[in-house]
Design a protein around this motif. Structure first.
Motif, PDB file in Angstrom:
ATOM      1  N   ASP A  17       0.742  -1.584   0.083  1.00 12.27           N
ATOM      2  CA  ASP A  17      -0.094  -0.406  -0.300  1.00 12.27           C
ATOM      3  C   ASP A  17       1.023   1.497  -0.213  1.00 12.27           C
ATOM      4  N   GLU A  18       1.840   1.281  -0.403  1.00  9.81           N
ATOM      5  CA  GLU A  18       2.969   2.395  -0.218  1.00  9.81           C
ATOM      6  C   GLU A  18       3.482   2.128  -1.742  1.00  9.81           C
ATOM      7  N   HIS A  19       3.788   4.223  -2.117  1.00 13.10           N
ATOM      8  CA  HIS A  19       4.477   4.603  -2.921  1.00 13.10           C
ATOM      9  C   HIS A  19       5.678   3.987  -3.176  1.00 13.10           C
ATOM     10  N   PHE A  20       6.489   3.617  -3.866  1.00 12.77           N
ATOM     11  CA  PHE A  20       7.987   2.953  -3.778  1.00 12.77           C
ATOM     12  C   PHE A  20       8.703   4.150  -3.060  1.00 12.77           C
ATOM     13  N   GLY A  21       8.047   5.235  -3.503  1.00 15.96           N
ATOM     14  CA  GLY A  21       9.105   6.964  -4.013  1.00 15.96           C
ATOM     15  C   GLY A  21       9.090   7.323  -1.812  1.00 15.96           C
ATOM     16  N   ARG A  22       8.180   6.770  -1.598  1.00 17.66           N
ATOM     17  CA  ARG A  22       7.295   7.101  -0.607  1.00 17.66           C
ATOM     18  C   ARG A  22       7.726   6.748   0.591  1.00 17.66           C
ATOM     19  N   ALA A  23       7.903   5.273   0.558  1.00 16.17           N
ATOM     20  CA  ALA A  23       7.973   3.904   1.319  1.00 16.17           C
ATOM     21  C   ALA A  23       8.672   3.464   1.814  1.00 16.17           C
ATOM     22  N   ASP A  24       8.640   4.121   4.040  1.00 11.49           N
ATOM     23  CA  ASP A  24       9.645   4.236   5.112  1.00 11.49           C
ATOM     24  C   ASP A  24      10.440   2.684   5.007  1.00 11.49           C
ATOM     25  N   MET A  25       9.702   1.901   4.821  1.00  9.74           N
ATOM     26  CA  MET A  25       9.806   0.297   5.089  1.00  9.74           C
ATOM     27  C   MET A  25       9.471  -0.348   4.524  1.00  9.74           C
ATOM     28  N   PHE A  26      10.536  -1.881   3.836  1.00  3.95           N
ATOM     29  CA  PHE A  26      10.489  -2.711   2.776  1.00  3.95           C
ATOM     30  C   PHE A  26      10.187  -3.582   4.236  1.00  3.95           C
ATOM     31  N   TYR A  27       9.312  -4.636   3.980  1.00  4.57           N
ATOM     32  CA  TYR A  27       9.157  -5.680   4.380  1.00  4.57           C
ATOM     33  C   TYR A  27      10.060  -6.692   3.108  1.00  4.57           C
ATOM     34  N   ILE A  28      11.002  -7.703   3.631  1.00  3.18           N
ATOM     35  CA  ILE A  28      11.916  -8.036   3.229  1.00  3.18           C
ATOM     36  C   ILE A  28      11.384  -9.906   3.419  1.00  3.18           C
ATOM     37  N   TYR A  29      10.840 -10.806   2.197  1.00  5.95           N
ATOM     38  CA  TYR A  29      10.683 -12.024   2.529  1.00  5.95           C
ATOM     39  C   TYR A  29      11.882 -12.811   1.628  1.00  5.95           C
ATOM     40  N   ASP A  30      11.947 -14.356   2.097  1.00  7.91           N
ATOM     41  CA  ASP A  30      12.524 -15.073   1.087  1.00  7.91           C
ATOM     42  C   ASP A  30      11.598 -16.548   0.754  1.00  7.91           C
ATOM     43  N   ILE A  31      11.360 -16.659  -0.409  1.00  4.29           N
ATOM     44  CA  ILE A  31      10.431 -17.447  -1.221  1.00  4.29           C
ATOM     45  C   ILE A  31      10.689 -18.981  -0.850  1.00  4.29           C
ATOM     46  N   LYS A  73       2.648   1.743  -6.157  1.00  2.00           N
ATOM     47  CA  LYS A  73       2.750   2.617  -7.389  1.00  2.00           C
ATOM     48  C   LYS A  73       4.262   3.466  -7.485  1.00  2.00           C
ATOM     49  N   VAL A  74       5.549   3.480  -8.742  1.00  2.00           N
ATOM     50  CA  VAL A  74       6.217   3.048  -9.114  1.00  2.00           C
ATOM     51  C   VAL A  74       6.909   3.936  -9.918  1.00  2.00           C
ATOM     52  N   GLY A  75       7.233   5.342  -9.675  1.00  2.00           N
ATOM     53  CA  GLY A  75       7.752   6.585 -10.833  1.00  2.00           C
ATOM     54  C   GLY A  75       8.555   5.629 -12.325  1.00  2.00           C
ATOM     55  N   GLN A  76       8.080   6.060 -13.672  1.00  2.00           N
ATOM     56  CA  GLN A  76       9.051   5.224 -14.228  1.00  2.00           C
ATOM     57  C   GLN A  76      10.008   5.585 -14.189  1.00  2.00           C
ATOM     58  N   SER A  77      11.091   6.782 -13.198  1.00  2.25           N
ATOM     59  CA  SER A  77      12.255   6.843 -13.590  1.00  2.25           C
ATOM     60  C   SER A  77      13.393   6.164 -12.504  1.00  2.25           C
ATOM     61  N   ALA A  78      12.251   5.758 -11.832  1.00  3.38           N
ATOM     62  CA  ALA A  78      12.668   5.383 -10.334  1.00  3.38           C
ATOM     63  C   ALA A  78      12.077   3.185 -10.841  1.00  3.38           C
ATOM     64  N   ALA A  79      11.868   3.189 -11.899  1.00  2.00           N
ATOM     65  CA  ALA A  79      11.400   1.777 -12.169  1.00  2.00           C
ATOM     66  C   ALA A  79      12.533   1.312 -13.069  1.00  2.00           C
ATOM     67  N   GLU A  80      12.312   2.865 -14.057  1.00  2.00           N
ATOM     68  CA  GLU A  80      14.018   2.489 -14.744  1.00  2.00           C
ATOM     69  C   GLU A  80      15.564   1.856 -14.345  1.00  2.00           C
ATOM     70  N   PHE A  81      15.763   2.805 -13.111  1.00  2.00           N
ATOM     71  CA  PHE A  81      17.587   2.608 -12.452  1.00  2.00           C
ATOM     72  C   PHE A  81      16.811   1.494 -11.786  1.00  2.00           C
ATOM     73  N   LEU A  82      15.826   0.809 -11.210  1.00  2.54           N
ATOM     74  CA  LEU A  82      15.758  -0.579 -10.639  1.00  2.54           C
ATOM     75  C   LEU A  82      15.928  -1.677 -11.113  1.00  2.54           C
ATOM     76  N   ILE A  83      15.647  -1.678 -12.774  1.00  2.00           N
ATOM     77  CA  ILE A  83      15.642  -2.590 -13.651  1.00  2.00           C
ATOM     78  C   ILE A  83      16.728  -2.751 -14.551  1.00  2.00           C
ATOM     79  N   LYS A  84      17.855  -1.555 -14.301  1.00  4.61           N
ATOM     80  CA  LYS A  84      18.615  -1.562 -15.112  1.00  4.61           C
ATOM     81  C   LYS A  84      19.882  -2.429 -13.883  1.00  4.61           C
ATOM     82  N   LYS A  85      19.614  -2.181 -12.870  1.00  5.97           N
ATOM     83  CA  LYS A  85      20.109  -2.727 -11.587  1.00  5.97           C
ATOM     84  C   LYS A  85      19.746  -4.482 -11.835  1.00  5.97           C
ATOM     85  N   ASN A  86      18.838  -4.785 -12.622  1.00  2.00           N
ATOM     86  CA  ASN A  86      18.457  -6.107 -12.073  1.00  2.00           C
ATOM     87  C   ASN A  86      17.401  -6.654 -11.133  1.00  2.00           C
TER      88      ASN A  86
END
Length: 112
Positions: A17-31, A73-86
């Motif tokens: 429920d958080e916009h990527f650029g405004r997120a203060d917390m990320f929950y990390i899961y091992d699948i 939500k993820v802005g286009q520039s942020a998405a492109e940056f992350l995708i370039k970083k795999n």
């Protein structure tokens, strides 16, 4: 590509429920072998501006061991940056549990 470690931008650890650029917390899961919350990572932006490039680099440093990030939500520039970083980027507004179930199902299909 089967996902093994993912991050969710969430305010409560229940919903994406958080916009990527405004997120203060990320929950990390091992699948694998089964989905499990391994940690909560705080993200301290260098500026309040969501689209500041210095924030993209800090976000990458926070999430670089993850193969994907899910946010409402993820802005286009942020998405492109992350995708370039795999790091794969997904925009969803659902319960984390539902997203995990879908990933498990997709991983099963890829293994067949």
């Amino acid at each position: 590509m089967a996902l093994k470690k993912i991050a969710f931008a969430s305010t409560d650890g229940v919903y994406v429920d958080e916009h990527f650029g405004r997120a203060d917390m990320f929950y990390i899961y091992d699948i694998l072998p089964k989905p499990s919350l391994t940690e909560r990572r705080r993200f301290a932006r260098s500026t309040e501006r969501c689209h500041d490039e210095s924030n993209f680099e800090k976000a990458y440093e926070t999430l670089k061991d993850c193969e994907a990030v899910f946010a409402s939500k993820v802005g286009q520039s942020a998405a492109e940056f992350l995708i370039k970083k795999n790091i794969r980027v997904f925009q969803v507004e659902e319960k984390i549990e539902d997203v995990l179930e879908a990933i498990i199902e997709e991983n099963k299909n890829e293994q067949q």
